[in-house]
Scaffold this active site. Sequence first.
Site, PDB file in Angstrom:
ATOM      1  N   ARG A 103      -3.326  53.230  34.357  1.00 47.41           N
ATOM      2  CA  ARG A 103      -1.858  52.694  33.897  1.00 47.41           C
ATOM      3  C   ARG A 103      -1.556  52.839  32.471  1.00 47.41           C
ATOM      4  O   ARG A 103      -0.595  53.426  32.076  1.00 47.41           O
ATOM      5  CB  ARG A 103      -1.732  51.234  34.425  1.00 47.41           C
ATOM      6  CG  ARG A 103      -0.383  50.376  34.405  1.00 47.41           C
ATOM      7  CD  ARG A 103      -0.560  48.974  35.264  1.00 47.41           C
ATOM      8  NE  ARG A 103      -1.909  49.081  35.658  1.00 47.41           N
ATOM      9  CZ  ARG A 103      -1.964  49.161  37.020  1.00 47.41           C
ATOM     10  NH1 ARG A 103      -0.836  49.392  37.701  1.00 47.41           N
ATOM     11  NH2 ARG A 103      -3.099  49.049  37.429  1.00 47.41           N
ATOM     12  N   THR A 104      -2.619  52.419  31.742  1.00 43.76           N
ATOM     13  CA  THR A 104      -2.315  52.308  30.203  1.00 43.76           C
ATOM     14  C   THR A 104      -2.411  53.891  29.684  1.00 43.76           C
ATOM     15  O   THR A 104      -1.585  54.309  28.930  1.00 43.76           O
ATOM     16  CB  THR A 104      -3.570  51.731  29.557  1.00 43.76           C
ATOM     17  OG1 THR A 104      -3.559  50.215  30.126  1.00 43.76           O
ATOM     18  CG2 THR A 104      -3.300  51.564  28.260  1.00 43.76           C
TER      19      THR A 104
ATOM     20  N   LYS B 248     -23.252  64.199  25.788  1.00 42.42           N
ATOM     21  CA  LYS B 248     -24.364  64.777  24.937  1.00 42.42           C
ATOM     22  C   LYS B 248     -25.000  63.930  23.856  1.00 42.42           C
ATOM     23  O   LYS B 248     -25.754  64.415  23.090  1.00 42.42           O
ATOM     24  CB  LYS B 248     -23.727  66.062  24.469  1.00 42.42           C
ATOM     25  CG  LYS B 248     -23.165  66.977  25.368  1.00 42.42           C
ATOM     26  CD  LYS B 248     -22.593  68.385  24.772  1.00 42.42           C
ATOM     27  CE  LYS B 248     -21.734  69.005  25.650  1.00 42.42           C
ATOM     28  NZ  LYS B 248     -20.485  69.705  25.040  1.00 42.42           N
TER      29      LYS B 248
ATOM     30  N   ARG C 224      -9.220  54.037  24.452  1.00 45.79           N
ATOM     31  CA  ARG C 224      -9.723  52.832  25.070  1.00 45.79           C
ATOM     32  C   ARG C 224     -11.301  53.360  25.226  1.00 45.79           C
ATOM     33  O   ARG C 224     -11.809  54.317  25.475  1.00 45.79           O
ATOM     34  CB  ARG C 224      -9.291  52.748  26.381  1.00 45.79           C
ATOM     35  CG  ARG C 224     -10.144  51.996  27.285  1.00 45.79           C
ATOM     36  CD  ARG C 224      -9.611  51.409  28.834  1.00 45.79           C
ATOM     37  NE  ARG C 224      -8.367  50.622  28.363  1.00 45.79           N
ATOM     38  CZ  ARG C 224      -7.898  49.993  29.402  1.00 45.79           C
ATOM     39  NH1 ARG C 224      -8.386  49.915  30.564  1.00 45.79           N
ATOM     40  NH2 ARG C 224      -6.586  49.091  28.987  1.00 45.79           N
TER      41      ARG C 224
ATOM     42  N   HIS D 138      -6.207  44.082  23.436  1.00 44.47           N
ATOM     43  CA  HIS D 138      -5.242  45.204  24.173  1.00 44.47           C
ATOM     44  C   HIS D 138      -4.058  44.981  23.604  1.00 44.47           C
ATOM     45  O   HIS D 138      -3.050  44.431  24.350  1.00 44.47           O
ATOM     46  CB  HIS D 138      -5.603  44.959  25.581  1.00 44.47           C
ATOM     47  CG  HIS D 138      -4.947  46.056  26.327  1.00 44.47           C
ATOM     48  ND1 HIS D 138      -4.233  47.248  25.860  1.00 44.47           N
ATOM     49  CD2 HIS D 138      -4.547  46.218  27.785  1.00 44.47           C
ATOM     50  CE1 HIS D 138      -3.988  48.001  26.805  1.00 44.47           C
ATOM     51  NE2 HIS D 138      -4.066  47.616  27.993  1.00 44.47           N
TER      52      HIS D 138
END
Lengths: 302, 154
Positions: free
Chosen positions: A51-52, A80, A101, A129
């Site tokens: 969603r975000t 890596k 995020r 958030h």
Amino acid sequence: MKNRSLVSITDFTKEEYLRILELAQHFERNPIQKILEGYVVATLFFEPSTRTRLSFESAVNRLGGKVIGFSDASVSSTSKGESLADTIRTVSNYSDLIVMRHPIEGSARWASEVASVPIINAGDGANQHPTQCLLDLYTILQTQGTLDNLHVAFVGDLKYGRTVHSNVIALTHFNTTFHLVSPEELKLPSSVKMHIKEKQLEYYQYTDIQEVINKVDILYMTRIQRERFSDPMEYERVKNSYILTNSMLAGAKNNLRILHPLPRVNEIAYDVDANPKAYYFQQALNGVYVRQALIASILGLV
Amino acid sequence: MSNEGRKELIVSAIENGTVIDHIPTHAVLQVMRILNLEQSPHQVLFGVNLESKKYGRKGIIKVRDKFFDSIEINKIALVAPTATLIEIRDFEVVSKKNVEIPDTVEGFVKCFNPRCITNHEEVPTRFMVVDKENLKLLCHYCEKITKKENIVFL
């Protein structure tokens, strides 16, 4: 706000938030504007979030900008063994703004300190958030016509829910009366209540959702997760006590709107969806306008 | 020789340097570590379980030819809030002051939150001291509080 990062809800002032909300109204009326032509926004999702991420990418695309990035850390050079700082420094060279995020708390603040372009925090673990909070404020404003003097109930996991924490902190600017509904184990932490007390606002705590439904303007539902309970028996005991069904809304105020950051599991029954008081899908749409406003402000285009 | 006389000898037998007095006796080694005195080129002497009129028992550290800056001094306050700094030049006490808990703590305390970025990457830790009385440190990165009993020095 030009060239500033948004990491935490406390980074911007009340006036700055109101300015973003005002701009979001402008984008709601005219969502397609090519003001981002020639700009590149990087969306770095070190953990998945449909969603975000889609809402940010939709916001950039509708403004005519281009998006680069990844939606899974396994495809980035993190796999890596590259440090976050190195990834951020590198991506700073390729983009005008980074939306990130990351599962680790504080990662967004750290990224904002090493990046040469602004960072928008799209969630750093259980910490912050802020764009979710902005879109929630926008939705409250849209449905109530004001942010001031409202009665707002938060229901569910108030202990670990980062959106609840940010929303409570943000709403303390607007003389809100808080109604906090949760199992004993998942009450709002004292560090967040401190913000309510500092502003000398009223708050009430409940364990029964039915007690608040008829007296509030906003009912903000959240998910209760099994893994948050130290005692699985306790989870089994409370899990069905925080489920909202349509019949429970019979005596609610006309202006009541039900919000949820989504995804929901079972805490809002499907029979609520058809009720005009259900507003969570419109809430998700508002995420695009608010993010358009935020991106345009940070890039100095409005 | 009386106890008083012995203490006198311990404290003043230094020509130039700093005496850190009134350290809680359990915190002496921690103070040594915080100030990195184990690596110091200076002559360092320390004592624990010394008698103190004020505190019953105390610890003391003497560092010859070394004068600490305020940042170093304030680090001491986190583990030894009762400590007194005595600067000595030519066998004379030239200044005597109590340590103070600083407003920010940078680089030497570990964040208690295992999910904090400072415990995952090489990020220098940074805290705001939000409660000086009960010593609560708010992490600049993860925004979680590390309480006094959970403080670990890096």
